[in-house]
Design a protein around this motif. Structure first.
Motif, mmCIF file in Angstrom:
data_model
loop_
_atom_site.group_PDB
_atom_site.id
_atom_site.type_symbol
_atom_site.label_atom_id
_atom_site.label_comp_id
_atom_site.label_asym_id
_atom_site.label_seq_id
_atom_site.Cartn_x
_atom_site.Cartn_y
_atom_site.Cartn_z
ATOM 1 N N THR A 12 0.866 -1.173 0.000
ATOM 2 C CA THR A 12 0.000 0.000 0.000
ATOM 3 C C THR A 12 0.901 1.221 0.000
ATOM 4 O OG1 THR A 12 -1.621 -1.208 1.297
ATOM 5 C CG2 THR A 12 -1.839 1.191 1.228
ATOM 6 N N PRO A 13 0.830 2.051 -1.042
ATOM 7 C CA PRO A 13 1.723 3.212 -1.106
ATOM 8 C C PRO A 13 1.428 4.226 -0.011
ATOM 9 C CG PRO A 13 0.402 3.006 -3.116
ATOM 10 C CD PRO A 13 -0.031 1.932 -2.187
ATOM 11 N N GLY A 14 2.457 4.960 0.381
ATOM 12 C CA GLY A 14 2.295 6.006 1.368
ATOM 13 C C GLY A 14 1.730 7.267 0.732
ATOM 14 N N THR A 15 1.114 8.106 1.551
ATOM 15 C CA THR A 15 0.557 9.353 1.034
ATOM 16 C C THR A 15 1.641 10.378 0.729
ATOM 17 O OG1 THR A 15 0.226 10.195 3.276
ATOM 18 C CG2 THR A 15 -1.636 9.033 2.241
ATOM 19 N N PRO A 69 3.055 8.768 9.415
ATOM 20 C CA PRO A 69 1.931 8.167 8.693
ATOM 21 C C PRO A 69 1.973 8.373 7.169
ATOM 22 C CG PRO A 69 1.198 10.032 10.027
ATOM 23 C CD PRO A 69 2.641 9.819 10.328
ATOM 24 N N ALA A 70 2.728 9.330 6.696
ATOM 25 C CA ALA A 70 2.793 9.586 5.251
ATOM 26 C C ALA A 70 3.788 8.669 4.552
ATOM 27 C CB ALA A 70 3.157 11.047 4.991
ATOM 28 N N LEU A 71 4.480 7.811 5.306
ATOM 29 C CA LEU A 71 5.513 6.944 4.751
ATOM 30 C C LEU A 71 5.065 5.491 4.770
ATOM 31 C CD1 LEU A 71 8.468 6.438 3.804
ATOM 32 C CD2 LEU A 71 9.076 6.281 6.219
ATOM 33 N N ALA A 72 5.297 4.795 3.660
ATOM 34 C CA ALA A 72 5.079 3.346 3.588
ATOM 35 C C ALA A 72 6.416 2.685 3.298
ATOM 36 C CB ALA A 72 4.076 3.014 2.493
ATOM 37 N N PHE A 73 6.636 1.511 3.895
ATOM 38 C CA PHE A 73 7.887 0.794 3.708
ATOM 39 C C PHE A 73 7.599 -0.677 3.456
ATOM 40 C CE2 PHE A 73 12.080 -0.686 4.062
ATOM 41 C CZ PHE A 73 12.090 -1.787 4.898
ATOM 42 N N VAL A 74 8.345 -1.257 2.508
ATOM 43 C CA VAL A 74 8.291 -2.695 2.263
ATOM 44 C C VAL A 74 9.699 -3.161 1.906
ATOM 45 C CG1 VAL A 74 7.723 -2.549 -0.196
ATOM 46 C CG2 VAL A 74 7.043 -4.561 1.093
ATOM 47 N N GLU A 75 10.038 -4.355 2.387
ATOM 48 C CA GLU A 75 11.328 -4.962 2.089
ATOM 49 C C GLU A 75 11.085 -6.171 1.200
ATOM 50 O OE1 GLU A 75 13.271 -6.620 5.497
ATOM 51 O OE2 GLU A 75 15.226 -6.585 4.524
ATOM 52 N N VAL A 76 11.836 -6.274 0.128
ATOM 53 C CA VAL A 76 11.690 -7.407 -0.790
ATOM 54 C C VAL A 76 13.026 -8.119 -0.950
ATOM 55 C CG1 VAL A 76 9.787 -6.357 -2.065
ATOM 56 C CG2 VAL A 76 12.094 -6.018 -2.862
ATOM 57 N N ASP A 77 12.955 -9.405 -1.220
ATOM 58 C CA ASP A 77 14.136 -10.215 -1.450
ATOM 59 C C ASP A 77 14.558 -10.060 -2.906
ATOM 60 O OD1 ASP A 77 14.935 -13.717 -0.773
ATOM 61 O OD2 ASP A 77 16.121 -12.103 -1.621
ATOM 62 N N GLY A 78 15.745 -9.532 -3.124
ATOM 63 C CA GLY A 78 16.233 -9.315 -4.479
ATOM 64 C C GLY A 78 16.424 -10.604 -5.251
ATOM 65 N N GLY A 79 16.749 -11.699 -4.557
ATOM 66 C CA GLY A 79 16.926 -12.980 -5.218
ATOM 67 C C GLY A 79 15.624 -13.567 -5.732
ATOM 68 N N GLU A 80 14.534 -13.285 -5.044
ATOM 69 C CA GLU A 80 13.225 -13.780 -5.473
ATOM 70 C C GLU A 80 12.592 -12.894 -6.535
ATOM 71 O OE1 GLU A 80 10.558 -14.462 -2.267
ATOM 72 O OE2 GLU A 80 11.982 -15.727 -1.187
ATOM 73 N N HIS A 81 13.005 -11.655 -6.615
ATOM 74 C CA HIS A 81 12.412 -10.698 -7.554
ATOM 75 C C HIS A 81 13.499 -10.131 -8.466
ATOM 76 C CE1 HIS A 81 8.671 -10.936 -5.346
ATOM 77 N NE2 HIS A 81 9.337 -10.703 -4.240
ATOM 78 N N LEU A 82 14.095 -11.009 -9.257
ATOM 79 C CA LEU A 82 15.186 -10.582 -10.143
ATOM 80 C C LEU A 82 14.728 -9.591 -11.198
ATOM 81 C CD1 LEU A 82 17.126 -13.933 -10.608
ATOM 82 C CD2 LEU A 82 17.774 -11.946 -9.252
ATOM 83 N N ASP A 83 13.481 -9.698 -11.640
ATOM 84 C CA ASP A 83 12.976 -8.733 -12.615
ATOM 85 C C ASP A 83 12.959 -7.329 -12.032
ATOM 86 O OD1 ASP A 83 11.054 -9.621 -10.819
ATOM 87 O OD2 ASP A 83 9.391 -9.360 -12.222
ATOM 88 N N LEU A 84 12.627 -7.219 -10.761
ATOM 89 C CA LEU A 84 12.610 -5.922 -10.088
ATOM 90 C C LEU A 84 14.034 -5.375 -9.932
ATOM 91 C CD1 LEU A 84 10.467 -4.074 -8.757
ATOM 92 C CD2 LEU A 84 11.029 -5.176 -6.605
#
Length: 192
Positions: free
Chosen positions: A71-74, A104-119
């Motif tokens: 969910t993106p931050g505002t 509250p205006a900030l959203a954060f997500v951590e993703v695994d670079g090995g699982e999301h090579l396209d990203l």
């Protein structure tokens, strides 16, 4: 004999100096926000240049949302690309989670670079942790390579969130004593 020894010692000193300068140049901007070329050119008033990345298409938050549920931050959204055995990634994710919990205006997500090579290819991520920063409209603003300090992260976020009309930017650069964020779990696997 002494001439040869002096020449070798001089070569070692020169090699050490060149290596030291190279290391300093490579690491001097670790943790600092690097704006995308399009944002840099817009702030300088020159014509817009191509955004950094290796695959075609736009670099926007919509591209991230194609592979990661968030969910993106505002005001801003931070997407950190991490790897499983990266200790600076844990430190950086903890800092971003704490800032997201207090702002509250900030959203954060951590993703695994090995699982999301396209990203990682789309955003030209070459090392972990790399934090990708997006503004409120979902445009890719810049990246932070390495684990930022609290002051560096606060400065980067204030440049994004501080300009929101009607919202008060309350990002505090001072460390909290013993506080942990309830959102400090990651998508890599282990709870913090």
């Amino acid at each position: 004999m002494s001439q040869d020894l002096l020449l070798r010692a001089g070569a070692i000193v020169v090699l050490l100096a060149v290596t030291s300068v190279g290391w300093w140049l490579a690491t001097r901007r670790r943790g600092e926000l690097r704006l995308t070329p399009a944002v840099r050119s817009a702030t300088r008033g020159s014509s817009e240049r191509r955004s950094r990345g290796t695959s075609g298409g736009e670099q926007t938050l919509a591209r991230v949302r194609e592979v990661v549920d968030l969910t993106p931050g505002t005001g801003a959204t931070v997407v950190q690309v991490s790897s499983e055995y990266c200790s600076p990634c844990r430190r950086s994710a903890g800092l971003w989670s704490e800032l997201a919990a207090s702002e509250p205006a900030l959203a954060f997500v951590e993703v695994d670079g090995g699982e999301h090579l396209d990203l990682t290819r789309r955003f030209a991520v070459l090392s972990t942790p790399t934090s990708l920063l997006f503004d409120s409209s979902g445009a890719f603003v810049g990246r932070i390579g390495g684990a930022p300090t609290r002051a560096q992260a606060a400065r980067a976020l204030l440049s994004l969130i501080g300009d929101i009309p009607g919202e008060r930017a309350s990002i505090d650069a001072r460390p909290r004593s013993g506080a942990t964020s309830p959102t400090a779990t990651d998508q890599i696997g282990a709870p913090r």
